[in-house]
Design a protein around this motif. Structure first.
Motif, short mmCIF file in Angstrom:
data_model
loop_
_atom_site.label_atom_id
_atom_site.label_comp_id
_atom_site.label_asym_id
_atom_site.label_seq_id
_atom_site.Cartn_x
_atom_site.Cartn_y
_atom_site.Cartn_z
N CYS A 1 -4.52 -2.11 1.49
CA CYS A 1 -5.50 -1.32 2.17
C CYS A 1 -5.84 -2.42 3.36
O CYS A 1 -5.70 -3.49 3.47
CB CYS A 1 -7.03 -1.23 1.41
SG CYS A 1 -8.01 -0.43 2.37
N ARG B 1 -8.68 -2.07 5.16
CA ARG B 1 -10.11 -2.15 5.68
C ARG B 1 -11.13 -3.54 5.24
O ARG B 1 -12.12 -3.80 5.60
CB ARG B 1 -10.87 -0.83 4.90
CG ARG B 1 -10.32 0.33 5.36
CD ARG B 1 -10.70 0.57 6.83
NE ARG B 1 -10.21 1.68 7.64
CZ ARG B 1 -10.44 1.87 8.73
NH1 ARG B 1 -11.26 1.19 9.53
NH2 ARG B 1 -10.06 3.32 9.21
N ASN B 2 -10.23 -4.10 4.46
CA ASN B 2 -10.64 -5.72 4.21
C ASN B 2 -12.17 -5.87 3.96
O ASN B 2 -12.72 -6.63 4.32
CB ASN B 2 -10.59 -6.26 5.63
CG ASN B 2 -10.31 -7.87 5.55
OD1 ASN B 2 -10.13 -8.41 4.44
ND2 ASN B 2 -10.63 -8.64 6.63
N CYS B 3 -12.46 -5.14 2.90
CA CYS B 3 -13.94 -5.21 2.38
C CYS B 3 -14.04 -6.55 1.47
O CYS B 3 -12.88 -6.81 0.70
CB CYS B 3 -14.41 -4.16 1.58
SG CYS B 3 -14.34 -2.52 2.25
N CYS C 1 -13.23 -6.80 -2.51
CA CYS C 1 -12.22 -6.27 -3.22
C CYS C 1 -10.89 -6.76 -3.15
O CYS C 1 -10.58 -7.37 -2.29
CB CYS C 1 -12.02 -4.96 -2.25
SG CYS C 1 -10.60 -3.86 -2.54
N ALA D 1 -8.26 -5.57 -1.06
CA ALA D 1 -8.20 -5.96 0.39
C ALA D 1 -7.31 -7.32 0.59
O ALA D 1 -6.85 -7.54 1.76
CB ALA D 1 -9.72 -6.11 0.61
N GLY E 1 -6.60 1.36 -1.73
CA GLY E 1 -6.64 1.98 -0.71
C GLY E 1 -7.87 2.98 -0.25
O GLY E 1 -8.59 3.39 -1.03
S1 SF4 Z 1 -9.61 -0.48 -1.09
FE1 SF4 Z 1 -10.98 -2.08 -1.18
S2 SF4 Z 1 -10.59 -2.73 1.01
FE2 SF4 Z 1 -10.06 -0.69 0.93
S3 SF4 Z 1 -11.53 0.69 1.51
FE3 SF4 Z 1 -11.68 0.52 -0.76
S4 SF4 Z 1 -13.00 -1.04 -1.06
FE4 SF4 Z 1 -12.31 -1.42 1.02
#
Ligand code: SF4
Length: 352
Positions: A110, A112-114, A117, A120, A158
């Motif tokens: 993914c 988005r790098n939360c 997570c 990420a 993802g």
């Molecule tokens: S998979 Fe992980 S990094 Fe991607 S949007 Fe979801 S929580 Fe955020």
């Protein structure tokens, strides 16, 4: 060659009609696929050999393979699936008394790098194809013939709205009356807050519930834990969600991971009440469970009770989500990270 699971049942029907097949024959084939979860044409014993050979010539029916499996004490099952290009994804089967939920992936890795997570940490590798999304339901249902999967959540690896077209087609296939016919009310997309795609979904006419991974209602904190917030801050997100609610009539739910010494103080409660108090919504509170290499701290039961008491002024329904599969690599991406590490180690050993 089209994959059979990338097509809506009506599309399969159309192709077979064009081949001159009779309606009752087509219904037999559709029943093998959508009732018996069988796409191995050789197993379709009531279909003639010549038609089975024809089906094998026109449709791709390769499937992801099970790479690893873990079962929790609470019966939650986590699978790592190997795709045709050797990439790995996760799916989780969560059985319950009244419902059986399947948590599925939409991407390999993914972007988005939360910061909470495990997925990420892999970065973005690629989007899943439609058939790779649908195949997860197919595989899980075949593995549990006695437990009908009643609910699907896009909460695996993802950001589903970053793979918008393929996710939407998969939803259509899963909801189609002549296909798997799962109720829209039993399907949820979870997003970190990709505003343009939330707006697109609201206008699309697709029926599906929306969960937003919120985790902080103060911009400076959400910027830290969810970098997407720098691009789409809370005030814009709220406007988009209010419009989604108005257009779809579906109540929004928020996921809020409770992290000790980060998002559970008085100012966080105040901000959460301000942000969500006037939206018709549900808030799912989730206790942070430690993930290797991520340094957030898990709250005590007392911390959680305090937080809930302070939050009780809010009009939204609050649930504390039962953490399932605590004793296995339950967090999204954890099993895959573990599998990739094992593979790396075995390569190194082989090279020694
Ligand atoms: S998979 Fe992980 S990094 Fe991607 S949007 Fe979801 S929580 Fe955020």
């Amino acid at each position: 060659m089209k994959h059979i699971l990338s097509l809506i049942s009506e599309e399969v029907e159309k192709i077979l009609l064009q081949l001159g097949e009779k309606k009752y024959r087509i219904n037999q084939i559709l029943s093998w696929i959508y009732d018996k979860y069988c796409i191995n044409f050789e197993e379709m014993t009531n279909i003639s050999k010549s038609l089975r050979e024809k089906l094998m010539d026109i449709f791709d029916f390769t499937m992801p393979q099970i790479d690893a499996y873990q079962k929790s004490k609470d019966q939650t099952e986590k699978y790592s699936l190997r795709l045709s290009d050797d990439r790995l994804i996760e799916m989780v089967f969560i059985p319950n008394d009244k419902k059986n939920t399947l948590c599925i992936s939409s991407q390999v890795g993914c972007a988005r790098n939360c910061q909470f997570c495990a997925t990420a940490t892999m970065g973005f590798i690629r989007n899943l194809e439609v058939e790779e999304i649908v195949a997860q339901l197919f595989i899980a249902q075949k593995l549990h013939p006695e437990n009908k999967i009643t609910n699907i959540v896009f909460m695996g690896m993802g950001e589903p709205l970053d793979n918008y077209d393929n996710v939407i087609k998969a939803i259509q296939i899963i909801q189609s009356d002549k296909g798997f016919s799962l109720s829209p009310r039993r399907m949820t997309i979870s997003t970190c807050g990709v505003i343009p795609q939330i707006n697109k979904l609201a206008d699309s006419g697709i029926k599906i519930k929306l969960a937003v991974s919120l985790n902080a209602a103060i911009d400076t904190k959400r910027d830290i834990i969810m970098p997407i917030n720098k691009k789409y801050p809370l005030s814009d997100l709220k406007k988009s969600l209010i419009a989604f609610r108005a257009k779809t009539n579906y109540r929004i739910s928020f996921e809020y991971i409770m992290i000790k010494n980060f998002n559970m103080g008085d100012e966080d409660v105040k901000a959460l009440i301000k942000f969500a108090g006037d939206i018709s919504c549900k808030i799912n509170l989730i206790k942070w469970n430690n993930v290797p290499n991520l340094s957030w701290e898990s709250p005590s039961n007392e911390d959680i009770e305090h937080f809930i008491t302070k939050l009780s002024k809010i009009s939204a329904a609050i649930t504390v989500r039962q953490s399932r599969g605590d004793d296995i690599s339950a967090a999204c991406g954890q099993l895959i990270s573990q599998r990739l590490l094992e593979q790396e180690n075995s390569k190194t050993e082989n090279n020694l």
